[in-house]
Design an enzyme around this catalytic site. Structure first.
Site, short mmCIF file in Angstrom:
data_model
loop_
_atom_site.label_atom_id
_atom_site.label_comp_id
_atom_site.label_asym_id
_atom_site.label_seq_id
_atom_site.Cartn_x
_atom_site.Cartn_y
_atom_site.Cartn_z
N LYS A 63 -14.11 -6.86 -7.15
CA LYS A 63 -14.37 -7.28 -5.76
C LYS A 63 -15.86 -7.55 -5.62
CE LYS A 63 -10.81 -4.46 -3.64
NZ LYS A 63 -10.55 -3.06 -3.32
N ASP B 38 -0.41 -0.69 -4.61
CA ASP B 38 -1.76 -0.11 -4.64
C ASP B 38 -1.73 1.28 -4.00
OD1 ASP B 38 -4.43 0.47 -4.64
OD2 ASP B 38 -5.05 -1.24 -3.42
N LYS C 191 0.85 -1.20 0.00
CA LYS C 191 0.00 0.00 0.00
C LYS C 191 0.89 1.25 0.00
CE LYS C 191 -4.20 -1.81 0.37
NZ LYS C 191 -5.25 -1.57 -0.62
N GLU D 38 -1.88 -0.25 -8.88
CA GLU D 38 -3.33 -0.22 -8.78
C GLU D 38 -3.83 1.17 -8.40
OE1 GLU D 38 -4.47 -3.60 -6.35
OE2 GLU D 38 -6.39 -2.64 -6.00
N ASP E 221 -9.22 -0.05 -9.75
CA ASP E 221 -9.97 -0.67 -8.65
C ASP E 221 -11.19 0.21 -8.31
OD1 ASP E 221 -10.96 -1.85 -6.38
OD2 ASP E 221 -9.14 -1.68 -5.18
MG LIG Z 1 -7.14 -1.59 -4.33
#
Ligand SMILES: [Mg+2]
Length: 358
Positions: free
Chosen positions: A267, A190, A163, A218, A243
């Site tokens: 997702k 991400d 992240k 991402e 995303d």
């Molecule tokens: Mg993500």
């Protein structure tokens, strides 16, 4: 015996985390999910989990519970063999409540496949019965990220997700520390919308200077900035994944037509189940890469994601590690895990996972 739905129930499904989980969008201290069960006239009970997360799905635990209570009048009395008709009616009525719909659709499909005596991955096509997940390292100081990466690589993980998106310099340091700690791991990064298009390219060029290869970046830019994402996609040598920009098949089609990203991260909490199948088809039609991600979810929702993505096939990137952040395990059964490989090959019917206590 009848596969008609006698009753749908919902309750809070709170799960403490091993430690707070920080990304650009905020810090989570515990999973505040919802648990749905549908009981059929034949006695079969199907289970579903929803993961509302206000920064992503715009829902909270309480709004998800209210949605599901309001949906009883649609669901109860219907036959689970009409799954698609029920799911479409739910989507029309509760258009943006995706985490609530995810829980209900999951419970209905679990009851359906249990009644039919087939494992869920076969319902979705049976292409495979296992996937290999990454492990995510949240926004922590580089030294801590180094220790975490080393730990997970020693546990046998081949894929790590990092992240970033709050402070470019600290982000580069964190990625560098992780690359050093786990040189054999494939890395995904991400940014959770944290960069401007120019910052995203600057970040990637800093990694390049250090000879750090990553598999994908991402959601570098805000979800609404498709033009900015296209700019990053066209000017970077690294594949870009959308995303937060993609919640629905309509969003996916726009990304595909505009060439705004190379990969789409699907997702269940964003698109629910019905529309994941549509997004999968769009990505395959337009040659976009497929990734599956998760929220902070238990083995119930994650097992559903394993069944679905393994069964559909075509996915190249798996980020289904939510269960590793939970301080306690509220679920019996589900996938079997070995060094990041999540297998549902042993499941005889349905998702194969249920709550320890209902
Ligand atoms: Mg993500």
């Amino acid at each position: 015996m009848s596969t008609r739905i006698k009753e749908m129930r919902v309750r809070e499904f709170n799960i403490p985390l091993t430690e707070p989980f920080t990304i650009t969008l905020g810090t989570t201290y515990k999973a505040e999910n919802v648990l749905v069960s549908v009981e059929l006239e034949n006695g079969v009970v199907g289970y579903g989990e929803g993961a509302p997360f206000v920064y992503v799905t715009g829902e909270t635990q309480q709004t998800a519970i209210k949605t599901i209570e309001a949906a009883k009048s649609i669901v109860e009395g219907k036959d689970v063999t009409q799954y698609r008709a029920i799911a479409e009616e739910l989507a029309r009525t509760f258009r943006v409540q995706t985490a609530a719909r995810m829980a209900m659709e999951m419970a209905i499909l679990d009851a359906l496949t249990k009644s039919w005596g087939i494992p869920m991955y076969q319902f979705f096509g049976g292409v495979s019965d296992q996937v290999e997940t990454d492990m995510t390292i949240p926004i922590v100081p580089a030294k801590e990220a180094y220790e975490k990466a080393k730990h997970w690589a020693e546990q046998g993980f081949n894929h790590l997700k990092i992240k970033v998106g709050t402070d470019l310099e600290a982000d580069v340091e964190r990625v560098e520390a992780i690359a050093e700690a786990a040189p054999s791991c494939h890395l995904k990064v991400d940014a959770n919308q944290g960069y401007s298009p120019k910052q995203a390219l600057e970040f990637l060029s800093e990694l390049e200077k250090r000879d750090i290869a990553i598999e994908l970046l991402e959601q570098p830019v805000p979800h609404w900035d498709l033009k900015g994402m296209k700019f990053v996609t066209q000017n970077s040598g690294v594949p870009i994944a959308a995303d937060e920009s993609v919640f629905s098949s309509r969003d996916a089609l726009r990304v595909a037509l505009e060439g705004a990203a190379d990969i789409i991260n699907i997702k269940l909490a964003k698109a629910s189940i019905l529309d994941v199948v549509n997004i999968h088809a769009i990505c395959q039609s337009y040659g976009l890469g497929l990734m599956v991600g998760c929220m902070i979810e238990s083995r119930l929702a994650l097992s559903m994601a394993v069944h679905m993505t393994a069964g559909l096939g075509g996915f190249s990137y798996f980020d289904l590690d939510g269960f590793l952040s939970l301080a306690e395990e509220p679920i019996i059964g589900g996938f079997k895990e070995q060094a990041g490989v999540l297998s549902v090959a042993h499941v005889k019917a349905g998702i194969g996972a249920e709550p320890k206590k209902e």
